[in-house]
Design a protein around this motif. Structure first.
Motif, mmCIF file in Angstrom:
data_model
loop_
_atom_site.group_PDB
_atom_site.id
_atom_site.type_symbol
_atom_site.label_atom_id
_atom_site.label_comp_id
_atom_site.label_asym_id
_atom_site.label_seq_id
_atom_site.Cartn_x
_atom_site.Cartn_y
_atom_site.Cartn_z
ATOM 1 N N TYR A 137 -6.460 1.004 -8.230
ATOM 2 C CA TYR A 137 -7.678 0.284 -7.862
ATOM 3 C C TYR A 137 -7.471 -0.817 -6.815
ATOM 4 O O TYR A 137 -8.381 -1.069 -6.005
ATOM 5 N N PRO A 138 -6.318 -1.491 -6.761
ATOM 6 C CA PRO A 138 -6.122 -2.527 -5.725
ATOM 7 C C PRO A 138 -6.016 -1.982 -4.297
ATOM 8 O O PRO A 138 -5.959 -2.771 -3.351
ATOM 9 N N LEU A 139 -5.998 -0.663 -4.144
ATOM 10 C CA LEU A 139 -5.873 -0.088 -2.802
ATOM 11 C C LEU A 139 -6.999 -0.549 -1.873
ATOM 12 O O LEU A 139 -6.763 -0.868 -0.706
ATOM 13 N N VAL A 140 -8.210 -0.619 -2.381
ATOM 14 C CA VAL A 140 -9.355 -0.978 -1.536
ATOM 15 C C VAL A 140 -9.210 -2.387 -0.976
ATOM 16 O O VAL A 140 -9.331 -2.608 0.235
ATOM 17 N N VAL A 162 0.833 -1.196 0.000
ATOM 18 C CA VAL A 162 0.000 0.000 0.000
ATOM 19 C C VAL A 162 0.876 1.257 0.000
ATOM 20 O O VAL A 162 0.567 2.244 -0.684
ATOM 21 N N ALA A 163 1.976 1.224 0.746
ATOM 22 C CA ALA A 163 2.885 2.375 0.771
ATOM 23 C C ALA A 163 3.486 2.601 -0.618
ATOM 24 O O ALA A 163 3.630 3.758 -1.062
ATOM 25 N N LEU A 164 3.809 1.507 -1.312
ATOM 26 C CA LEU A 164 4.338 1.632 -2.676
ATOM 27 C C LEU A 164 3.262 2.174 -3.617
ATOM 28 O O LEU A 164 3.546 3.044 -4.464
ATOM 29 N N GLN A 165 2.054 1.696 -3.463
ATOM 30 C CA GLN A 165 0.949 2.186 -4.285
ATOM 31 C C GLN A 165 0.733 3.684 -4.076
ATOM 32 O O GLN A 165 0.440 4.425 -5.029
ATOM 33 N N ARG A 166 0.902 4.106 -2.840
ATOM 34 C CA ARG A 166 0.748 5.535 -2.550
ATOM 35 C C ARG A 166 1.757 6.359 -3.344
ATOM 36 O O ARG A 166 1.422 7.419 -3.902
ATOM 37 N N GLU A 167 2.992 5.873 -3.427
ATOM 38 C CA GLU A 167 4.027 6.574 -4.189
ATOM 39 C C GLU A 167 3.686 6.593 -5.677
ATOM 40 O O GLU A 167 3.929 7.589 -6.374
ATOM 41 N N LYS A 168 3.111 5.497 -6.147
ATOM 42 C CA LYS A 168 2.722 5.434 -7.564
ATOM 43 C C LYS A 168 1.578 6.413 -7.875
ATOM 44 O O LYS A 168 1.539 7.004 -8.959
ATOM 45 N N VAL A 169 0.654 6.548 -6.935
ATOM 46 C CA VAL A 169 -0.437 7.508 -7.120
ATOM 47 C C VAL A 169 0.128 8.935 -7.203
ATOM 48 O O VAL A 169 -0.307 9.740 -8.042
ATOM 49 N N LYS A 170 1.093 9.222 -6.340
ATOM 50 C CA LYS A 170 1.719 10.561 -6.353
ATOM 51 C C LYS A 170 2.443 10.805 -7.680
ATOM 52 O O LYS A 170 2.370 11.924 -8.246
ATOM 53 N N GLN A 171 3.113 9.791 -8.198
ATOM 54 C CA GLN A 171 3.796 9.933 -9.481
ATOM 55 C C GLN A 171 2.789 10.214 -10.599
ATOM 56 O O GLN A 171 3.025 11.057 -11.471
ATOM 57 N N LEU A 172 1.661 9.499 -10.566
ATOM 58 C CA LEU A 172 0.625 9.713 -11.577
ATOM 59 C C LEU A 172 0.064 11.130 -11.475
ATOM 60 O O LEU A 172 -0.165 11.791 -12.506
ATOM 61 N N TYR A 173 -0.149 11.580 -10.274
ATOM 62 C CA TYR A 173 -0.666 12.941 -10.054
ATOM 63 C C TYR A 173 0.275 13.969 -10.696
ATOM 64 O O TYR A 173 -0.168 14.884 -11.396
ATOM 65 N N HIS A 181 -13.918 7.257 -3.841
ATOM 66 C CA HIS A 181 -12.997 8.107 -4.606
ATOM 67 C C HIS A 181 -12.632 7.460 -5.941
ATOM 68 O O HIS A 181 -12.543 8.162 -6.972
ATOM 69 N N LEU A 182 -12.438 6.169 -5.933
ATOM 70 C CA LEU A 182 -12.046 5.478 -7.167
ATOM 71 C C LEU A 182 -13.197 5.453 -8.171
ATOM 72 O O LEU A 182 -12.971 5.533 -9.388
ATOM 73 N N ALA A 183 -14.432 5.355 -7.671
ATOM 74 C CA ALA A 183 -15.588 5.409 -8.562
ATOM 75 C C ALA A 183 -15.680 6.786 -9.225
ATOM 76 O O ALA A 183 -15.944 6.903 -10.441
#
Length: 214
Positions: A143-146, A106-117, A176-178
């Motif tokens: 999407y796998p965050l949930v 999840v921490a890695l996913q958070r970094e990926k979301v920030k990169q996308l932003y 949020h994802l929806a």
């Protein structure tokens, strides 16, 4: 048990049949020779003593075997709770490892979301190719965050109830994802950035929870 079996072998008792055979052999010998133990028949007397000795040895062996069995039973009874506790402890360790691994994901996913932003913020606008790229990116990282957050909750020592904030955050993330999907369908850069910002805030709150980081 090993000592008891060695003793049985030493006195000629084998498999529990020695006692009966010893007594029968002594009686048969006396009858065949016509000897009388009371009148001094030497061979019969010797066999009578041997039979008596075998019976005594058999009783001693039986007592030793019973004691060994009782000790083994008591030992097994005491070992069972210890084995159960060891198995439970091992299971707890495995669950903790699994939980920590998902928290790292999840921490890695958070970094990926920030990169996308940051990438989308640099776009002038979202064209069809940009939207397709973001959709694919979201499928892999966002999407796998949930499901990951929900699994972490299930692996906590004390799983949160439905009213706990930790249980509510995955549901907020799902909303949020929806809305992020709707923003992509509209190809609205500002809306996509707004929803990604909400995703970041939600995941940051979740990862900061003390229960998640024990």
């Amino acid at each position: 048990w090993g000592l008891a079996m060695a003793f049985v072998t030493a006195v000629g008792v084998k498999g529990g049949r020695g006692v009966a055979r010893g007594a029968a052999a002594g009686a048969a010998c006396c009858a065949a020779r016509g000897d009388d133990v009371g009148k001094g028949g030497a061979e019969c007397t010797r066999r009578g003593v041997l039979a008596t000795g075998v019976r005594t040895a058999g009783a001693a062996v039986a007592a030793a075997v019973a004691a060994a069995a009782a000790t083994a039973t008591v030992g097994a009874g005491a070992a069972a709770p210890r084995e159960a506790q060891a198995a439970e402890s091992q299971m707890d360790t495995l669950l903790d490892k699994r939980r920590r691994k998902i928290v790292q994901s999840v921490a890695l996913q958070r970094e990926k979301v920030k990169q996308l932003y940051d990438e989308i913020a640099a776009f002038k606008k979202l064209d069809a190719d940009d939207v397709l790229y973001v959709k694919r990116y979201n499928t892999l990282w966002v999407y796998p965050l949930v499901s990951n957050m929900q699994e972490i909750n299930s692996l906590l020592p004390t799983p949160p109830t439905s009213s706990d904030r930790l249980a509510i955050l995955p549901l907020l993330m799902k909303g949020h994802l929806a809305e992020l999907r709707d923003a992509l369908a509209a190809a609205s850069k500002d809306k996509v950035l707004g929803e990604l910002d909400e995703v970041l805030e939600t995941v940051d709150e979740y990862l900061a929870a003390p229960a998640v980081n024990i």
